[in-house]
Scaffold this active site. Structure first.
Site, PDB file in Angstrom:
ATOM      1  N   PHE A 119       0.811  -1.222   0.000  1.00 34.61           N
ATOM      2  CA  PHE A 119       0.000   0.000   0.000  1.00 34.61           C
ATOM      3  C   PHE A 119       0.836   1.260   0.000  1.00 34.61           C
ATOM      4  CE2 PHE A 119       0.906  -0.131   4.500  1.00 34.61           C
ATOM      5  CZ  PHE A 119       0.768   1.163   4.957  1.00 34.61           C
ATOM      6  N   LYS A 120       2.091   1.167   0.423  1.00 32.87           N
ATOM      7  CA  LYS A 120       2.941   2.358   0.474  1.00 32.87           C
ATOM      8  C   LYS A 120       3.104   3.004  -0.905  1.00 32.87           C
ATOM      9  CE  LYS A 120       3.743   1.468   4.846  1.00 32.87           C
ATOM     10  NZ  LYS A 120       5.022   1.232   5.479  1.00 32.87           N
ATOM     11  N   ASP A 121       2.956   2.198  -1.969  1.00 29.30           N
ATOM     12  CA  ASP A 121       3.068   2.753  -3.326  1.00 29.30           C
ATOM     13  C   ASP A 121       2.026   3.828  -3.596  1.00 29.30           C
ATOM     14  OD1 ASP A 121       5.196   1.093  -4.234  1.00 29.30           O
ATOM     15  OD2 ASP A 121       3.790  -0.545  -4.600  1.00 29.30           O
TER      16      ASP A 121
END
Length: 476
Positions: A119-121
């Site tokens: 999810f950091k993307d």
């Protein structure tokens, strides 16, 4: 919009001013002077927008010092199917953050279809483009110092590789991430990427980042910035997918939705708190921890007691092996009525290695009004949840998402959709999936054999002076 510090001793700044800096000069975190709010009518006008259109509607409220055409162009360049729809079924739908319905009232928000499968993307790709934009305007360079417990590092490095004027120095806990996570970071050979594995836990690495950021002379001399979720731009970008998920599971204005979020550093769920403060009808924010249950303990008891390295467990959901949650300060700032004097006193105790107790104060009774509830999950719990999810829904989830599903089940309410935020693809945690299901998880095309690639990493003590010397030696 002006941004102030949670500790009240820094001058107000604009979005572009805080973008490159990380911590405010008084050691606090940047917060908007007030949250921009959407009226119910304005919210309904957003229904049906594409992800880039929705991102512009939300982020233009926070980044009002970037010309609208420039911001729209940055967002449109970031949120494309080419970047976010390559990992699995999203490639068929074209949806950047598709929602999978497991059963009526229970949904998974897929946030892991980006280049590093986490999810950091969702925020980091935008941050890379924002950094490049700001640096082009000023002709400056930036040396990013960050810490990762598993996914922030690879997301940052993939977003920043090849960016003009940017170097990345990423700290990670030596031997504490999965082999896939290590390979994603350490196999990068780009000249502007430097990986440092510190002897200790994530919290030790995070303490180094804060110590370097608080050395204002060094920070200015070497243009130190950060991509950790202490960076406001990253948290604000994460707010967008709460809006997107809300519209995906509701049909009419005013319907309430609950979100369950696996939480380590409090950044992902802090974005949900911000979305709620902006007017999104969120009923509950369900915070899920693993065995490192510092945050669950606070929301149950009012006691915030960060643990030291010796008390921090190495678990099968390693990205949450955190016992000192940086973004928690943002929520407490709101909880205490934005009284920076109170926050400063509380964090003086934390920074000295202590704890604080709000259980007997009026503040603790206000927590329910912000929608927060919590719970924790064990190794046995996440194995059981991974198995049950595969058997019941034919869906394989990673260990962190399993933690959130387990705690979400404890807080579901009839008639209220529960959206569980998926945080990574199971391919990043093959050992745990093998233990739970007796088989390897599917690995997206292009990631075969990543662990066998040559790796480049320096192993160092978690010592701020040594890390500063390393940075100075590698800045041209």
């Amino acid at each position: 919009m002006n941004y102030v510090s949670t500790r009240g001793k820094a001058a107000p700044m604009h979005f572009l001013d805080i973008l490159l800096g990380g911590l405010m000069e008084d050691g606090g975190l940047a917060m908007p002077e007030s949250y921009p709010r959407f009226t119910p009518e304005e919210l309904e006008s957003l229904r049906g927008l594409s992800y880039p259109e929705l991102a512009f509607a939300v982020l233009s409220r926070f980044a009002d010092d970037i010309p609208a055409d420039d911001l729209r162009a940055l967002i449109n360049r970031t949120y494309t199917a080419q970047v976010y729809c390559n990992a699995r079924d999203a490639a068929k739908t074209g949806e950047i953050t598709p929602v999978t319905t497991l059963e009526p009232g229970l949904h998974l928000l897929e946030l892991s279809n980006g280049p590093t499968l986490a999810f950091k993307d969702m925020a980091m790709q935008l941050l890379g483009n924002l950094f490049e934009y700001a640096l082009d305007k000023t002709g400056q360079s930036l040396n990013i110092l960050g810490a990762t417990s598993g996914d922030t590092g690879s997301a940052a490095e993939y977003a920043m590789r090849g960016k003009r004027g940017v170097r990345v120095f990423m700290l990670s806990p030596d031997g504490r991430m999965s082999p896939f996570q290590r390979a994603q970071m350490y196999s990068l050979q780009d000249a502007n990427i430097f990986n440092i594995a510190v002897r200790g836990m994530f919290d030790d690495a995070q303490d180094v980042v804060k110590a370097v950021s608080n050395d204002l002379a060094f920070k200015r001399k070497y243009a130190i910035g950060t991509v950790n979720s202490i960076n406001w731009a990253r948290v604000s970008a994460q707010v967008v997918y709460y809006f997107k998920a809300y519209f995906a599971v509701t049909k009419a204005a005013g319907e309430e939705v609950s979100f369950a979020v696996p939480s380590g550093n409090f950044g992902n769920i802090c974005a949900g708190h911000i979305a709620r403060m902006m007017g999104l009808p969120i009923r509950k924010l369900v915070l899920a921890t693993n065995e490192n249950d510092v945050l669950d303990e606070f929301f149950r008891t009012g006691v915030y007691r960060p643990r030291g390295t010796a008390e921090t467990h190495a678990t099968s959901s390693p990205s949450m092996d955190i016992s000192k949650a940086s973004n928690f300060e943002r929520f407490v700032f709101d909880l205490v009525g934005r009284d920076a004097d109170v926050v400063r006193d509380l964090w003086a105790k934390v920074d000295a290695g202590g704890a604080f107790d709000l259980s007997a104060t009026p503040y603790f009774s206000k927590i329910a009004g912000y929608g927060f509830v919590s719970g924790s999950s064990s190794h046995a719990d996440r194995l059981a949840t991974i198995r049950a999810t595969a058997e019941r829904y034919a869906v394989t989830v990673d260990p962190h998402t399993a933690d959130a599903l387990k705690v979400a089940a404890e807080h579901r309410e009839a008639g209220i959709p529960m959206v569980v935020l998926e945080t990574a693809l199971p391919a990043k945690f093959e050992e745990t999936i093998q233990e739970a299901l007796g088989r390897q998880p599917a690995r997206p095309a292009g990631y075969e054999g990543i662990e066998a690639l040559p790796q480049r990493v320096e192993v160092m003590d978690a010592d701020a002076a040594a890390i500063k010397a390393f940075i100075a030696a590698h800045v041209g």
